[in-house]
Motif scaffolding. Structure first.
Motif, mmCIF file in Angstrom:
data_model
loop_
_atom_site.group_PDB
_atom_site.id
_atom_site.type_symbol
_atom_site.label_atom_id
_atom_site.label_comp_id
_atom_site.label_asym_id
_atom_site.label_seq_id
_atom_site.Cartn_x
_atom_site.Cartn_y
_atom_site.Cartn_z
ATOM 1 N N THR A 43 10.916 -36.987 19.326
ATOM 2 C CA THR A 43 10.671 -35.571 19.036
ATOM 3 C C THR A 43 9.759 -35.475 17.824
ATOM 4 O O THR A 43 9.434 -36.474 17.189
ATOM 5 C CB THR A 43 11.990 -34.810 18.787
ATOM 6 O OG1 THR A 43 11.728 -33.404 18.796
ATOM 7 C CG2 THR A 43 12.612 -35.187 17.454
ATOM 8 N N ASN A 47 11.174 -30.230 14.637
ATOM 9 C CA ASN A 47 12.473 -30.066 15.299
ATOM 10 C C ASN A 47 13.592 -30.746 14.510
ATOM 11 O O ASN A 47 14.722 -30.254 14.472
ATOM 12 C CB ASN A 47 12.414 -30.643 16.716
ATOM 13 C CG ASN A 47 11.508 -29.848 17.622
ATOM 14 O OD1 ASN A 47 11.333 -28.643 17.444
ATOM 15 N ND2 ASN A 47 10.909 -30.504 18.605
ATOM 16 N N LYS A 50 14.720 -28.597 11.487
ATOM 17 C CA LYS A 50 15.647 -27.514 11.863
ATOM 18 C C LYS A 50 17.072 -28.055 11.987
ATOM 19 O O LYS A 50 18.029 -27.406 11.555
ATOM 20 C CB LYS A 50 15.209 -26.890 13.191
ATOM 21 C CG LYS A 50 13.888 -26.149 13.123
ATOM 22 C CD LYS A 50 13.458 -25.669 14.506
ATOM 23 C CE LYS A 50 12.068 -25.046 14.464
ATOM 24 N NZ LYS A 50 11.589 -24.673 15.822
ATOM 25 N N SER A 80 18.199 -28.687 18.175
ATOM 26 C CA SER A 80 16.739 -28.548 18.093
ATOM 27 C C SER A 80 16.016 -29.897 18.154
ATOM 28 O O SER A 80 14.834 -29.956 18.495
ATOM 29 C CB SER A 80 16.353 -27.829 16.793
ATOM 30 O OG SER A 80 16.694 -28.620 15.665
#
Length: 214
Positions: A43, A47, A50, A80
Motif C-alpha cells: 500500500t 493509507n 491514516k 485504511s
C-alpha cells in the motif's frame, strides 16, 4: 562487480545533490516506525498514516495495548492500510514476539546483535526480508540496506544488477561496496525510492532524471 563502489557512490551523490535529504522514516518512536514498516506492505504511505493516526487516537500505539487489543478491533483501526485482516495478524505476531523476547521494548531489541535480531524477525509469521530490514535500519538504527522493488528497478535500469537477482544479491552489492553506515544507508534507500517514483516507473521518464547518462 568492477568499479561497483565508485558507481554506487556516484549514483548516491547525484541523487542527494538533486533531491536533498529525505528525512526518512516518518515516525515519533521506534515502535511506530516498526508498525509502519508492517502496515506499508502493498500500500502507499498515505493509507498507512491514516491507520497509525487511528491507533494514536485510540491510544493503542504501544506494545502492551496492541498485545491486549482483539484482532477484530485492530483490523477496523487499520482498515485504511488495506489487507487489514492479514496485517492485523502480522502486527499481533510482531507484538507477541516483542513482548515475549524483549518485554515489549524496542530499546531492548536494539541492544542485541544485528544478525540475531534479523534472524528472529524473519521467524515472525508475516515478516519478510524487506520488512525486517526496514525495522532494523529505520527503527533500530542498524546498518542494514533495505531492498525493495524501487531499488531493484533503478539499479537494473542502470545495469548495476539483473532485476531478477535475489534480495540477498542486491543487498550484498551495497554491503560489500559501501561503508557500513546507518545514515548513508537510510538516505540512499530513501533517495532510490524518490527517483524510482518520479522517473523509473513502469514507463520510464528519463527527461530530467538526475541519473540520466549514468
Amino acid at each position: 562487480m568492477k568499479g561497483a563502489s565508485k558507481r554506487l557512490l556516484g549514483i548516491y551523490e547525484r541523487l542527494y545533490y538533486h533531491f536533498g535529504p529525505q528525512h526518512w522514516w516518518p515516525g515519533e518512536t521506534p515502535f511506530e516506525v516498526a508498525v509502519g514498516a508492517i502496515l506499508t506492505q502493498n500500500t502507499n504511505w498515505g493509507n498507512v498514516e491514516k491507520a497509525i493516526l487511528n491507533l494514536k487516537k485510540e491510544r493503542k500505539l504501544n506494545a502492551p495495548a496492541l498485545h491486549r487489543l482483539p484482532a477484530e478491533r485492530l483490523s477496523l483501526l487499520i482498515r485504511s492500510a488495506g489487507y487489514f485482516n492479514i496485517k492485523a495478524k502480522r502486527l499481533k505476531n510482531f507484538v507477541a514476539f516483542l513482548m515475549k523476547d524483549y518485554r515489549g521494548r524496542m530499546s531492548n531489541m536494539k541492544g542485541e546483535e544485528t544478525g540475531i535480531i534479523r534472524g528472529k524477525l524473519l521467524g515472525v509469521n508475516g515478516i519478510g526480508p524487506e520488512t525486517a530490514d526496514s525495522i532494523l535500519l529505520y527503527a533500530l538504527e542498524k546498518p542494514v540496506f533495505v531492498i525493495d522493488a524501487y531499488t531493484k528497478r533503478v539499479l537494473s535500469h542502470h545495469d548495476m544488477m539483473e532485476h531478477g537477482a535475489s534480495y540477498d544479491s542486491f543487498q550484498k552489492l551495497f554491503h560489500n561496496n559501501l561503508k557500513s553506515d546507518v545514515w548513508l544507508f537510510n538516505e540512499y534507500h530513501a533517495l532510490l525510492v524518490r527517483v524510482a517514483k518520479e522517473h523509473c516507473r513502469t514507463k520510464t521518464i528519463c527527461a530530467g532524471c538526475p541519473l540520466e547518462g549514468v
